[in-house]
Enzyme design. Structure first.
Site, PDB file in Angstrom:
ATOM      1  N   LYS A 115     -21.643  28.084 -14.024  1.00 15.51           N
ATOM      2  CA  LYS A 115     -22.263  27.705 -12.751  1.00 15.51           C
ATOM      3  C   LYS A 115     -23.655  27.109 -12.953  1.00 15.51           C
ATOM      4  CE  LYS A 115     -19.451  30.398  -9.662  1.00 15.51           C
ATOM      5  NZ  LYS A 115     -18.574  31.119 -10.610  1.00 15.51           N
TER       6      LYS A 115
HETATM    7  C1  LIG Z   1     -17.171  31.089 -10.578  1.00 16.87           C
HETATM    8  C2  LIG Z   1     -16.432  31.471 -11.821  1.00 16.87           C
HETATM    9  C3  LIG Z   1     -15.085  31.116 -12.017  1.00 16.87           C
HETATM   10  C4  LIG Z   1     -14.253  30.408 -10.951  1.00 16.87           C
HETATM   11  O1  LIG Z   1     -14.644  29.078 -10.761  1.00 16.87           O
HETATM   12  P1  LIG Z   1     -14.219  28.272  -9.428  1.00 16.87           P
HETATM   13  O2  LIG Z   1     -14.992  27.020  -9.498  1.00 16.87           O
HETATM   14  O3  LIG Z   1     -14.629  29.161  -8.282  1.00 16.87           O
HETATM   15  O4  LIG Z   1     -12.741  28.089  -9.483  1.00 16.87           O
HETATM   16  C5  LIG Z   1     -14.488  31.439 -13.232  1.00 16.87           C
HETATM   17  N1  LIG Z   1     -15.169  32.098 -14.191  1.00 16.87           N
HETATM   18  C6  LIG Z   1     -16.469  32.455 -14.043  1.00 16.87           C
HETATM   19  C7  LIG Z   1     -17.157  33.191 -15.133  1.00 16.87           C
HETATM   20  C8  LIG Z   1     -17.155  32.151 -12.854  1.00 16.87           C
HETATM   21  O5  LIG Z   1     -18.439  32.519 -12.702  1.00 16.87           O
END
Ligand SMILES: *Cc1c(COP(=O)(O)O)cnc(C)c1O
Length: 477
Positions: A115
């Protein structure tokens, strides 16, 4: 480049207008009015670029109302050496586990999860737009761990923005808590609510539904539906394809396709991959991995989308994927059905609780290249242990869900890239369970855990939250 709403009832808007918007005025999500196409020579031209230059080029196809020099400044700060190592996104081969398998290292940023790549872009782009327009923004959000810490690290010490992040007191991992609560920047407000994540979300929703309060205090969000996040994420799909094809001869590159595996929850990451593929990036298949909360696997195998309630959502050992209503799916279904058909059929989802897309299953598989699979706690532990034993690499539980599904679907001749969505040190408990012993935490994590923490504790009370925001929100002077 203009952006339009999936619901078709809002005026089109530029990139910078859409960036500050969150939901569209008609309740829909912003989508590009047309998808820019990569020319055959784009990828070759881009091969020699570093990550910052590539991000400037790719984001620039969408952010046409930011001058190129400004965009380069935004991106070079967002992915600068004080935030990411070089390269920003390393490819990590796992040929010892299966020939052609590799991780795409998306988690080298300040909070050890993918993220950061999207949020660091917003952390520079949003203050830039606010300054240009003489506005301020108070970001109000709820987090169960990853999004909140990525947002705080992206917006700390930025002008014109403050962050009010609600988290459930005592319910995050040690590392997640330390990443958020150790920040001492005056524009970051960590609010620990005496309740669970759903309580935090309900509080945010209550304030967002109060339009007068929201306007008075310039409240906004940076959640996973923000179009700026999606576009910043499309960059690393292009990057990953370029790096995977670096060793391929120039004549063969045109036919060089990869499979990409994406551990998914809100469908944001994989939608960015779908966008890159729709632009013409040679991705053969997009392989979606879920945990036990497998609503999306159900969709791509049966053609029926049936979101589940919070009560039906399991707490798993890959907690950032514990999602049963994927907020970004709306964009995908809009493209799948086309604008007219979308509106009536999406409305029927809200009424009946499910959406039958079996008539489009062939398009999802054959035209869009989607494949999916579910990973369980047992699979996750086995994948962590196997990758450690065979390649000497530690992976986190979410990436392990990706590796599990990758190994099930891999085909010879197609390099298979698994998006590494977090680092093992962030989710040490499950890694320890898988390996039968605790790996030594990296020095940086040990230091982080020792830092002083700053939180504001409140009961699960809307009035208390309102009072806090009234006291501390930034206002335009
Ligand atoms: C947010 C997240 C996901 C999921 O990603 P999306 O974009 O919501 O599908 C998967 N793994 C981790 C570690 C995350 O923080």
């Amino acid at each position: 480049m203009q952006f339009i709403s999936t619901r078709g009832q809002a005026p089109s808007a530029s990139f910078t207008e859409t960036l500050l918007m969150g939901l569209e005025p008609d309740g829909g999500l912003a989508v590009p009015a047309s998808i820019p196409k990569l020319r055959a020579d784009h990828c070759e031209e881009w091969r020699s670029l570093d990550y910052v230059e590539l991000a400037t080029a790719v984001i620039g196809l969408f952010a046409t109302d930011i001058p190129e020099a400004d965009l380069r400044g935004i991106v070079s700060t967002a992915y600068g050496a004080d935030r990411f190592p070089t390269p920003v996104v390393p490819l990590k081969p796992l040929d010892d586990v299966a020939p052609g398998l590799a991780l795409v290292g998306l988690s080298e940023g300040p909070t050890m999860a993918f993220k950061d790549l999207a949020m660091q872009f917003l952390g520079q782009a949003i203050p830039y737009v606010l300054a240009r327009e003489g506005r301020v923004l108070n970001i109000l959000g709820a987090t169960s761990g990853d999004t909140g810490s990525a947002a705080e690290h992206a917006f700390r010490a930025q002008e014109g923005v403050s962050v009010f992040m609600l988290s459930p007191a005592g319910r995050m991992s040690n590392v997640q808590r330390a990443q958020m609560y150790s920040l001492a920047d005056p524009n970051i407000h960590n609010i620990a609510v005496d309740g669970v994540f759903d309580d935090c979300q309900a509080l945010v929703k209550a304030l967002n539904n109060d339009a007068a309060f929201k306007a008075e205090h310039s409240l906004g969000a940076v959640n996973s539906i923000n179009i700026g996040r999606i576009i910043a994420q499309a960059v690393y799909y292009v990057w990953a394809w370029l790096r995977a094809s670096d060793g391929v001869g120039p004549e063969e590159r045109g036919a060089f396709h990869v499979d990409v595996v994406v551990p998914s929850g809100n469908f944001g990451n994989i939608y960015a991959g779908h966008l890159a593929r729709s632009m013409g990036l040679p991705i053969r298949r997009l392989i979606l991995a879920t945990n036990e909360n497998n609503v999306l696997d159900e969709l791509f195998t049966s053609g029926v989308y049936r979101p589940r309630s919070a009560a039906e959502t399991l707490a798993t050992s890959s907690p950032s994927m514990d999602i049963s209503r994927a907020s970004n799916l709306e964009r995908f279904v809009w493209q799948l059905l086309g604008p007219e058909e979308f509106v009536s059929r999406w409305a029927s989802l809200e009424e009946s609780g499910s959406l039958d897309l079996t008539d489009r299953l062939r398009v999802m598989h054959e035209d869009y290249g989607f494949v999916s699979g579910t990973s369980t706690h047992k699979d996750r532990l086995a994948a962590i242990a196997r990758v450690h034993a065979e390649a000497g690499v530690l992976i986190d539980p979410h990436t392990a869900d990706g590796v599990t599904v990758a190994l099930r679907h891999m085909e010879q001749g197609y390099p298979t890239l698994v998006m590494e969505t977090a680092l093992a040190a962030k989710f040490a408990e499950t890694v320890e369970e898988a390996l039968g012993g605790a790996p030594e935490p990296p020095i940086s994590v040990q230091e982080l855990l020792g830092k002083e923490q700053h939180i504001i504790e409140i009961p699960n009370s809307e009035d208390e939250l309102r009072a806090l925001i009234t006291r501390s929100a930034l206002h335009r002077d």
